[in-house]
Design a protein around this motif. Structure first.
Motif, short mmCIF file in Angstrom:
data_model
loop_
_atom_site.label_atom_id
_atom_site.label_comp_id
_atom_site.label_asym_id
_atom_site.label_seq_id
_atom_site.Cartn_x
_atom_site.Cartn_y
_atom_site.Cartn_z
N SER A 63 -10.90 -1.41 -9.40
CA SER A 63 -10.47 -0.45 -10.45
C SER A 63 -9.13 -0.36 -10.23
O SER A 63 -8.52 -0.15 -9.31
CB SER A 63 -11.28 0.88 -10.27
OG SER A 63 -12.62 0.65 -10.34
N SER B 270 -5.99 -0.48 -2.10
CA SER B 270 -5.73 0.90 -2.08
C SER B 270 -4.33 1.31 -1.34
O SER B 270 -3.87 0.50 -0.88
CB SER B 270 -6.82 1.55 -1.42
OG SER B 270 -8.01 1.36 -2.21
N THR B 271 -4.10 2.48 -1.34
CA THR B 271 -2.82 2.86 -0.71
C THR B 271 -2.89 3.45 0.70
O THR B 271 -4.18 3.20 1.25
CB THR B 271 -2.22 4.12 -1.35
OG1 THR B 271 -3.09 5.15 -1.14
CG2 THR B 271 -2.17 3.96 -2.96
N ASP C 14 -8.11 0.72 -6.80
CA ASP C 14 -9.07 1.36 -5.69
C ASP C 14 -10.08 0.50 -5.19
O ASP C 14 -10.83 -0.07 -6.12
CB ASP C 14 -9.59 2.67 -6.44
CG ASP C 14 -10.69 3.40 -5.62
OD1 ASP C 14 -10.44 3.88 -4.40
OD2 ASP C 14 -11.66 3.69 -6.08
N ARG C 15 -10.16 0.63 -3.85
CA ARG C 15 -11.17 -0.41 -3.26
C ARG C 15 -11.79 0.43 -2.22
O ARG C 15 -11.29 1.37 -1.62
CB ARG C 15 -10.57 -1.61 -2.42
CG ARG C 15 -9.80 -2.56 -3.37
CD ARG C 15 -9.22 -3.73 -2.21
NE ARG C 15 -8.86 -4.87 -2.96
CZ ARG C 15 -9.12 -6.10 -3.04
NH1 ARG C 15 -10.44 -6.35 -2.56
NH2 ARG C 15 -8.65 -6.99 -3.45
N LYS C 16 -13.21 0.05 -2.03
CA LYS C 16 -13.88 0.52 -0.74
C LYS C 16 -13.28 0.35 0.51
O LYS C 16 -12.79 -0.81 0.69
CB LYS C 16 -15.22 0.12 -0.87
CG LYS C 16 -16.28 0.57 -2.24
CD LYS C 16 -17.56 0.14 -2.24
CE LYS C 16 -18.33 0.26 -3.54
NZ LYS C 16 -19.53 -0.34 -3.60
N THR C 17 -13.31 1.54 1.39
CA THR C 17 -12.58 1.16 2.45
C THR C 17 -13.67 1.74 3.66
O THR C 17 -14.49 2.47 3.58
CB THR C 17 -11.35 2.02 2.77
OG1 THR C 17 -10.40 1.70 1.72
CG2 THR C 17 -10.69 1.68 4.01
N THR D 224 0.69 -1.33 -0.12
CA THR D 224 -0.12 0.15 0.03
C THR D 224 0.56 1.40 -0.08
O THR D 224 0.18 2.33 -0.08
CB THR D 224 -1.07 -0.17 1.29
OG1 THR D 224 -0.07 -0.17 2.39
CG2 THR D 224 -1.82 -1.01 1.22
N ASP E 189 -5.49 6.27 1.74
CA ASP E 189 -7.09 5.55 2.12
C ASP E 189 -7.12 5.13 3.35
O ASP E 189 -8.09 5.76 4.10
CB ASP E 189 -7.47 4.82 0.99
CG ASP E 189 -7.47 5.36 -0.16
OD1 ASP E 189 -6.28 5.89 -0.69
OD2 ASP E 189 -8.37 4.93 -1.07
N ASN F 132 -5.98 1.88 -12.31
CA ASN F 132 -5.91 2.93 -13.26
C ASN F 132 -4.52 2.82 -14.11
O ASN F 132 -3.97 1.58 -14.22
CB ASN F 132 -5.63 4.29 -12.33
CG ASN F 132 -4.24 4.46 -11.73
OD1 ASN F 132 -3.39 3.77 -11.86
ND2 ASN F 132 -4.55 5.29 -10.59
N THR G 59 2.43 4.90 -0.60
CA THR G 59 2.33 5.79 -1.65
C THR G 59 3.48 6.30 -2.37
O THR G 59 3.58 6.79 -3.43
CB THR G 59 1.83 6.93 -0.81
OG1 THR G 59 2.57 7.23 -0.06
CG2 THR G 59 0.36 6.74 -0.35
N ASP H 211 -2.50 1.45 -10.32
CA ASP H 211 -2.75 1.66 -8.62
C ASP H 211 -4.31 1.31 -8.77
O ASP H 211 -5.19 1.76 -9.39
CB ASP H 211 -2.64 2.93 -8.45
CG ASP H 211 -1.16 3.25 -8.35
OD1 ASP H 211 -0.28 2.46 -7.92
OD2 ASP H 211 -0.76 4.46 -8.91
#
Length: 361
Positions: free
Chosen positions: A339, A136-137, A347-350, A120, A140, A341, A122, A345
């Motif tokens: 998702s 996600s990073t 993106d997940r719901k957190t 994760t 998030d 990009n 950044t 990288d």
């Protein structure tokens, strides 16, 4: 004779169609962070086994080649170099940010990419490299955690302890938490670092941090150390709020920490209360195969396996696997759509969870 020769050429040229598709895997499978690596490996392994049971990819079986990085940079580099000699399509792993930072440069001059289920940091965001993540990073998780503690639980003064053995992750997480928490009006009273190891003792560090009279104790470590730290915190202060980074949110943490884990908060992507058919079937299959709960690392490992296997089945001629993944953009995971990009990288719901009666709620 001419027809026989042509037939022989055709036969020889098709010999490789049933050869296995090889995928590398590298993670810490021994030592204090083994719960993370083993669960990740099991998740990937289960995805591969399910795919092979369906006939593989275009009739070709998938072979997983596993290496243990022992959460050691030099060993991780050696393991990645070994995998690169195995005619693999890509490498799944590592599972920690420090190991990713130590190894990602090894694949920069090849068509091989690395895709991590759980890294994760950044420091690898928005890079045109050969690294992809399925999670996600730290920004998030840390910022959601900080905002929840300040806004929902009215915490104003915190102390923190973090492991510098994985500082690419822990320092990054701490800095993002600090920025968000202090931006809202909170304050950091004291911060201590340590180097995780079998001889590490937390009594003195916890005692010194608690004497500052904080209302929040932040723990940024692996599951084993987090459990030991929480036990010390609860011996000295039964009422102080505790929040931790998602690294420690494995079932091992609750198992080792016992009642000391009650009331601990953590922001994460996994919903253990999910009643969807997809998750229930996965959880059942994982438990039947490995005799334990998958945890977040098992889920992310399986999700990463799904991403990789779908990309391999849709890869176009002269296209690298990273290019295929970026072209595809979205992948259905066990619990949510992931998702990815153009930089690789994800993106997940957190959301925030709390340990209640020995479970993440």
């Amino acid at each position: 004779i001419y027809l026989i020769v042509i037939g022989l050429i055709i036969s020889l040229s098709s010999c490789g169609k049933d050869d296995p598709i090889r995928i590398g895997f590298v993670a810490g499978l021994s030592g204090r962070v083994a719960d993370l690596g083993v669960a990740g490996r099991n998740g990937v392994m289960l995805a591969v086994e399910h795919k092979n049971a369906e006939g593989g990819i275009n009739g070709r079986p998938i072979e997983l080649i596993v290496r243990d990085d022992q959460q050691n940079s030099s060993i991780a580099q050696r393991m990645v170099k070994e995998l690169l000699t195995q005619e693999i399509e890509l490498i799944i792993g590592p599972m920690t940010s420090s190991m990713a930072m130590a190894t990602v440069s090894l694949v920069k001059n090849s068509d091989i990419c690395m895709i991590s289920p759980t890294v994760t940091t950044t420091a690898l965001v928005d890079k045109g490299d050969h690294f992809i993540r399925a999670i996600s990073t730290t920004k998030d998780y840390a910022t959601i955690s900080a905002a929840y503690q300040f806004n929902k639980l009215d915490k104003r003064k915190y102390v923190a302890i973090y492991d510098i053995n994985n500082k690419a992750y822990t320092e990054d997480w701490l800095n993002n938490f600090k920025t968000e928490f202090e931006g809202l009006g909170g304050k950091a009273i004291n911060v201590k670092s340590f180097r995780s190891g079998n001889e590490t003792v937390f009594y003195g560090a916890v005692k010194e941090l608690l004497k500052e009279d904080p209302d929040l104790f932040v723990v940024i470590t692996n599951a084993v150390d987090a459990a030991l730290i929480c036990q010390q915190v609860r011996k000295m202060n039964k009422k102080i709020g505790i929040t931790m980074s998602e690294w420690a949110s494995t079932e091992r943490f609750i198992e080792l920490g016992g009642v000391s884990t009650e009331g601990v908060y953590v922001a994460q992507f996994m919903d253990r209360n999910d009643t969807s058919e997809r998750f229930i079937n996965f959880r059942k299959a994982y438990f039947e195969r490995f005799g334990q709960e998958p945890g977040f690392a098992g889920v992310s490992g399986y999700d990463t396996g799904l991403i990789v296997l779908e990309a391999l089945s849709k890869q176009k001629k002269n296209e690298t696997i990273k290019e295929t993944i970026i072209r595809q953009k979205t992948f259905q995971g066990i619990q949510q759509v992931i998702s990815i990009n153009k930089f690789g990288d994800a993106d997940r719901k957190t959301f925030v969870t709390k340990i209640k009666n020995g479970k993440f709620i």
